[in-house]
Design a protein around this motif. Structure first.
Motif, PDB file in Angstrom:
ATOM      1  N   ASN A 156       2.117 164.855  27.951  1.00 48.48           N
ATOM      2  CA  ASN A 156       1.135 164.020  27.559  1.00 48.48           C
ATOM      3  C   ASN A 156       0.033 164.766  26.852  1.00 48.48           C
ATOM      4  O   ASN A 156      -1.518 165.321  26.804  1.00 48.48           O
ATOM      5  CB  ASN A 156      -0.343 164.079  29.077  1.00 48.48           C
ATOM      6  CG  ASN A 156      -1.717 162.798  28.784  1.00 48.48           C
ATOM      7  OD1 ASN A 156      -1.561 162.058  27.897  1.00 48.48           O
ATOM      8  ND2 ASN A 156      -2.905 163.284  29.651  1.00 48.48           N
ATOM      9  N   GLY A 158      -2.211 166.193  23.015  1.00 49.10           N
ATOM     10  CA  GLY A 158      -3.354 165.266  22.900  1.00 49.10           C
ATOM     11  C   GLY A 158      -4.397 165.761  21.976  1.00 49.10           C
ATOM     12  O   GLY A 158      -4.035 167.109  21.815  1.00 49.10           O
ATOM     13  N   GLU A 163      -5.888 161.643  24.071  1.00 50.81           N
ATOM     14  CA  GLU A 163      -3.815 161.483  24.681  1.00 50.81           C
ATOM     15  C   GLU A 163      -2.775 160.979  25.149  1.00 50.81           C
ATOM     16  O   GLU A 163      -3.592 159.655  24.500  1.00 50.81           O
ATOM     17  CB  GLU A 163      -4.479 162.078  26.153  1.00 50.81           C
ATOM     18  CG  GLU A 163      -5.337 162.999  26.753  1.00 50.81           C
ATOM     19  CD  GLU A 163      -5.574 163.380  28.245  1.00 50.81           C
ATOM     20  OE1 GLU A 163      -5.831 162.466  28.693  1.00 50.81           O
ATOM     21  OE2 GLU A 163      -5.832 164.491  28.679  1.00 50.81           O
TER      22      GLU A 163
END
Length: 184
Positions: A156, A158, A163
């Motif tokens: 994830n 980001g 994100e």
């Protein structure tokens, strides 16, 4: 090379769409470019079917022999090799996502949304170039993040308060030896 390894390599070579390299130097396949970084065997799986077959073989190398059980073979899935450090010699098998895992397809466009299907092995810089050429916005914030789409999704990734997960609709994963779609 042990007898078991010879049999396993021969079986891995028989999997269509696999490229197998024995005692491969991973220097050109890792972003940090270590001088000498070898693995026992590198298997580049060029299709989802080849990846499934390869992982099954590595988890149970002698499944076809009813009376002979062998422990799973030491292996890791390498992805694009971004931001990863491996010892000088990895005494195991490396599985790398090949050609078919680097595709990008534009699926559909409606008033407010453009959907694309992106392979896990696609380099993020390649994805950004594709989106720029097709004039598709939304992921500009992620420009400069190194690695692959698969890595960005799994961790994830980001930046700037955004994100990757919020831009993912669904992901095709391997679960219990089969491909399944999972919703975000």
């Amino acid at each position: 090379m042990k007898i078991e390894d010879k049999h396993l390599v021969k079986t891995l070579l028989s999997v269509r769409a696999n490229d197998v390299f024995y005692y491969e130097n991973l220097q050109s396949r890792l972003s940090f470019r270590p001088k000498n970084c070898f693995c026992k065997c590198l298997i580049e799986c060029n299709t989802p079917k080849a990846l499934l077959q390869t992982l099954r073989l590595l988890k149970n190398p002698n499944a076809h022999h009813k009376n002979f059980k062998q422990a799973p073979v030491k292996h890791e899935v390498l992805g694009n090799g971004s931001n990863i450090i491996i010892p000088d010699f990895y005494n195991g098998y490396m599985v790398k996502l090949g050609k078919n895992f680097k595709q990008i397809k534009k699926l559909k466009t409606d008033k407010n949304c453009v959907k694309v299907e992106v392979g896990a092995g696609t380099n993020l810089f390649v994805l950004h170039q594709y989106l720029k050429e097709k004039e598709i916005g939304g992921l500009e914030w992620a420009f400069g993040i190194p690695g692959s789409v698969g890595g960005a999704v799994i961790m994830n990734a980001g930046a700037f308060g955004k994100e990757f997960g919020s831009f993912v609709d669904k992901v095709k994963i391997i679960k219990n030896g089969k491909y399944v779609w999972t919703k975000n």
